[in-house]
Write an enzyme that holds these catalytic residues in place. Structure first.
Site, PDB file in Angstrom:
ATOM      1  N   CYS A 112       0.812  -1.230   0.000  1.00 35.77           N
ATOM      2  CA  CYS A 112       0.000   0.000   0.000  1.00 35.77           C
ATOM      3  C   CYS A 112       0.842   1.277   0.000  1.00 35.77           C
ATOM      4  O   CYS A 112       0.328   2.351  -0.300  1.00 35.77           O
ATOM      5  CB  CYS A 112      -0.954  -0.010   1.187  1.00 35.77           C
ATOM      6  SG  CYS A 112      -2.063  -1.418   1.140  1.00 35.77           S
ATOM      7  N   HIS A 254      -3.403   7.068   2.211  1.00 36.55           N
ATOM      8  CA  HIS A 254      -3.772   5.757   1.679  1.00 36.55           C
ATOM      9  C   HIS A 254      -5.137   5.387   2.264  1.00 36.55           C
ATOM     10  O   HIS A 254      -5.328   5.449   3.482  1.00 36.55           O
ATOM     11  CB  HIS A 254      -2.711   4.729   2.085  1.00 36.55           C
ATOM     12  CG  HIS A 254      -3.186   3.330   1.962  1.00 36.55           C
ATOM     13  ND1 HIS A 254      -3.786   2.846   0.821  1.00 36.55           N
ATOM     14  CD2 HIS A 254      -3.190   2.305   2.860  1.00 36.55           C
ATOM     15  CE1 HIS A 254      -4.122   1.582   1.019  1.00 36.55           C
ATOM     16  NE2 HIS A 254      -3.778   1.235   2.246  1.00 36.55           N
ATOM     17  N   ASN A 284     -10.175  -0.179  -0.278  1.00 38.93           N
ATOM     18  CA  ASN A 284      -8.717  -0.076  -0.166  1.00 38.93           C
ATOM     19  C   ASN A 284      -8.102  -0.696  -1.428  1.00 38.93           C
ATOM     20  O   ASN A 284      -8.164  -1.903  -1.619  1.00 38.93           O
ATOM     21  CB  ASN A 284      -8.277  -0.824   1.099  1.00 38.93           C
ATOM     22  CG  ASN A 284      -6.774  -0.827   1.313  1.00 38.93           C
ATOM     23  OD1 ASN A 284      -6.005  -0.599   0.378  1.00 38.93           O
ATOM     24  ND2 ASN A 284      -6.362  -1.120   2.532  1.00 38.93           N
TER      25      ASN A 284
HETATM   26  O1  UT7 Z   1      -3.881  -1.196   3.659  1.00 38.64           O
HETATM   27  C1  UT7 Z   1      -2.762  -1.608   4.369  1.00 38.64           C
HETATM   28  C2  UT7 Z   1      -2.886  -1.390   5.814  1.00 38.64           C
HETATM   29  N1  UT7 Z   1      -4.080  -1.997   6.304  1.00 38.64           N
HETATM   30  C3  UT7 Z   1      -4.746  -1.436   7.286  1.00 38.64           C
HETATM   31  O2  UT7 Z   1      -4.360  -0.388   7.728  1.00 38.64           O
HETATM   32  C4  UT7 Z   1      -5.918  -2.176   7.866  1.00 38.64           C
HETATM   33  C5  UT7 Z   1      -5.988  -1.974   9.345  1.00 38.64           C
HETATM   34  N2  UT7 Z   1      -7.055  -2.703  10.010  1.00 38.64           N
HETATM   35  C6  UT7 Z   1      -8.373  -2.434   9.828  1.00 38.64           C
HETATM   36  O3  UT7 Z   1      -8.756  -1.616   9.001  1.00 38.64           O
HETATM   37  C7  UT7 Z   1      -9.366  -3.124  10.726  1.00 38.64           C
HETATM   38  O4  UT7 Z   1      -8.665  -3.814  11.729  1.00 38.64           O
HETATM   39  C8  UT7 Z   1     -10.315  -4.123   9.991  1.00 38.64           C
HETATM   40  C9  UT7 Z   1     -11.312  -3.356   9.134  1.00 38.64           C
HETATM   41  C10 UT7 Z   1      -9.490  -5.064   9.152  1.00 38.64           C
HETATM   42  C11 UT7 Z   1     -11.121  -4.916  11.017  1.00 38.64           C
HETATM   43  O5  UT7 Z   1     -11.833  -4.019  11.883  1.00 38.64           O
HETATM   44  P1  UT7 Z   1     -11.746  -4.194  13.459  1.00 38.64           P
HETATM   45  O6  UT7 Z   1     -12.633  -3.187  14.043  1.00 38.64           O
HETATM   46  O7  UT7 Z   1     -10.288  -4.156  13.831  1.00 38.64           O
HETATM   47  O8  UT7 Z   1     -12.371  -5.593  13.679  1.00 38.64           O
HETATM   48  P2  UT7 Z   1     -11.727  -6.881  14.381  1.00 38.64           P
HETATM   49  O9  UT7 Z   1     -10.709  -7.513  13.486  1.00 38.64           O
HETATM   50  O10 UT7 Z   1     -11.322  -6.497  15.765  1.00 38.64           O
HETATM   51  O11 UT7 Z   1     -12.991  -7.820  14.473  1.00 38.64           O
HETATM   52  C12 UT7 Z   1     -14.133  -7.499  15.262  1.00 38.64           C
HETATM   53  C13 UT7 Z   1     -15.171  -8.576  15.078  1.00 38.64           C
HETATM   54  C14 UT7 Z   1     -14.578  -9.987  15.181  1.00 38.64           C
HETATM   55  O12 UT7 Z   1     -15.536 -10.805  15.827  1.00 38.64           O
HETATM   56  P3  UT7 Z   1     -15.364 -11.150  17.401  1.00 38.64           P
HETATM   57  O13 UT7 Z   1     -14.030 -11.821  17.508  1.00 38.64           O
HETATM   58  O14 UT7 Z   1     -15.419  -9.815  18.093  1.00 38.64           O
HETATM   59  O15 UT7 Z   1     -16.544 -12.019  17.658  1.00 38.64           O
HETATM   60  C15 UT7 Z   1     -14.446 -10.420  13.741  1.00 38.64           C
HETATM   61  O16 UT7 Z   1     -14.528 -11.823  13.584  1.00 38.64           O
HETATM   62  O17 UT7 Z   1     -15.731  -8.490  13.772  1.00 38.64           O
HETATM   63  C16 UT7 Z   1     -15.638  -9.744  13.112  1.00 38.64           C
HETATM   64  N3  UT7 Z   1     -15.495  -9.500  11.682  1.00 38.64           N
HETATM   65  C17 UT7 Z   1     -16.533  -9.307  10.868  1.00 38.64           C
HETATM   66  N4  UT7 Z   1     -17.865  -9.294  11.072  1.00 38.64           N
HETATM   67  C18 UT7 Z   1     -18.666  -9.057  10.026  1.00 38.64           C
HETATM   68  C19 UT7 Z   1     -14.331  -9.402  10.961  1.00 38.64           C
HETATM   69  N5  UT7 Z   1     -14.622  -9.147   9.676  1.00 38.64           N
HETATM   70  C20 UT7 Z   1     -15.983  -9.085   9.586  1.00 38.64           C
HETATM   71  C21 UT7 Z   1     -16.868  -8.849   8.523  1.00 38.64           C
HETATM   72  N6  UT7 Z   1     -18.200  -8.840   8.786  1.00 38.64           N
HETATM   73  N7  UT7 Z   1     -16.447  -8.607   7.270  1.00 38.64           N
END
Ligand code: UT7
Length: 333
Positions: A112, A254, A284
């Site tokens: 990225c 980004h 993204n």
């Molecule tokens: O581009 C290069 C650099 N990349 C980035 O900067 C990305 C950085 N990270 C992020 O943008 C975020 O961490 C994500 C968008 C990837 C995820 O968001 P989050 O708020 O950090 O969610 P999480 O990974 O903490 O997950 C929260 C919950 C989990 O369930 P439990 O464990 O709380 O029961 C996940 O399993 O959300 C669940 N989950 C989803 N639920 C519905 C993860 N993906 C999904 C989904 N739909 N697509």
């Protein structure tokens, strides 16, 4: 007067097919509400089979050349995570598609952050006098490396391309690139990765271990590192340009996650209305993200000639980078 690289054109290209959050919710355990509230994304584009990264790159390149009023350049630099083939590089194919036989052409691989690394490389080659014009492209068919069953990545990433033209000029001109900051941390390589297919986990005649041929990201771990690294890098690029956050008219990050962008703007002390982006419409798009955002903001009149821009990115490697420039007068459309 010192020689500097000056931005002289911008363009972008998206695949024909937009995929909404509702479309994804039909195939994966997710919802429009989760995706919007956690990422700010409403839709993304996935390229049809048969459309390669070079096709999108050439589409963006044609538009950037038109915007610059040029039919040729001396150099093509392509940032991509999803090259047409592991070997050779994709930039020579893009140069051929653009009818630029014989020009210098190479790929940059910094996920990225790739566009900012490519921009710095091209700007350096122009500033030192070796080249007069360059086409710098970020292009991705990121959907080709996503695991269709992985809701954590499928909802975030999308395909597309953006490009800018650089030409030799002087540091006092609108469009002049003022400074760069680039950095990396290879200890974090497992956080954003495709494990198989390289020299570490070779694929010659073998099947990859389950999941290893696909892109994987430790989203939660990456989130705060992205904010921290972009904040430090942005400050360092501003320092090198002799500027402070108050001098920034537009922050173009980004497009990783709307929550990351808001946190970053807050930490830098840059008002939300000075941030421009298009994450809701394109998701993204990795290396294509910044030039796509620049082209869309320019077309929508959200960046004006003479405004000072701060660009910043974070991605796999881990890598990060920032640049400071002023926006030139460019035709719209
Ligand atoms: O581009 C290069 C650099 N990349 C980035 O900067 C990305 C950085 N990270 C992020 O943008 C975020 O961490 C994500 C968008 C990837 C995820 O968001 P989050 O708020 O950090 O969610 P999480 O990974 O903490 O997950 C929260 C919950 C989990 O369930 P439990 O464990 O709380 O029961 C996940 O399993 O959300 C669940 N989950 C989803 N639920 C519905 C993860 N993906 C999904 C989904 N739909 N697509």
């Amino acid at each position: 007067m010192m020689r500097a690289a000056v931005l002289a054109g911008v363009g972008s290209c998206l695949p024909a097919c937009a995929v909404s959050n509702e479309d994804l919710a039909k195939r994966l355990e997710t919802s429009d509400e989760w995706i919007r509230s956690r990422t700010g994304i409403r839709q993304r584009y996935f390229a049809e089979p048969g459309t390669a990264t070079s096709d999108l790159a050439a589409g963006a390149g044609v538009r950037a050349l038109k915007s610059a009023g040029l039919s040729a350049v001396d150099l093509v630099v392509l940032a991509t995570t999803t090259p047409d083939r592991p070997c050779p590089a994709t930039a020579p194919t893009v140069a051929s598609l653009l009818g630029l036989p014989g020009v210098a052409a190479f790929d940059v691989s910094a996920v990225c952050s790739g566009f900012l690394y490519a921009l710095a490389a091209a700007a350096g080659l122009i500033a030192t006098g070796g080249y007069a014009t360059a086409l710098v492209i970020g292009s991705e068919t990121f959907s080709t490396i996503l695991d269709p069953s992985d809701r954590t990545t499928m909802v975030i990433f999308g395909d597309g391309a953006g490009a800018v033209v650089l030409r030799a000029g002087t540091p006092d001109e609108p469009g002049a690139l003022e400074s760069f900051d680039l950095g990396s941390d290879g200890d974090g390589r497992d956080l954003i990765t495709v494990r198989a297919g390289g020299s570490e986990q070779r694929l010659s005649g073998r099947q990859p271990q389950a999941g290893d041929a696909y892109f994987a990201m430790a989203g939660r771990e990456v989130f705060w590192r992205a904010v921290q690294r972009m904040r430090e890098s942005a400050r360092s690029a501003l320092d090198r340009a002799g500027r402070v956050p108050g001098d920034v008219d537009r922050l173009v990050c980004h497009q990783a996650n709307l929550r990351i962008l808001k946190a970053l703007a807050h930490e830098l002390g840059i008002a939300p209305e000075r941030c421009v982006g298009n994450i809701a419409e394109v998701g993204n798009t990795a290396a294509a993200s910044i030039p796509l955002a620049l082209d869309h903001a320019h077309a929508a009149g959200r960046i004006a000639a003479g405004e000072r821009l701060l660009l910043t990115a974070f991605g796999g490697g881990l890598t990060w980078g920032s640049a400071v420039l002023t926006w030139p007068q460019l035709p719209i459309g």
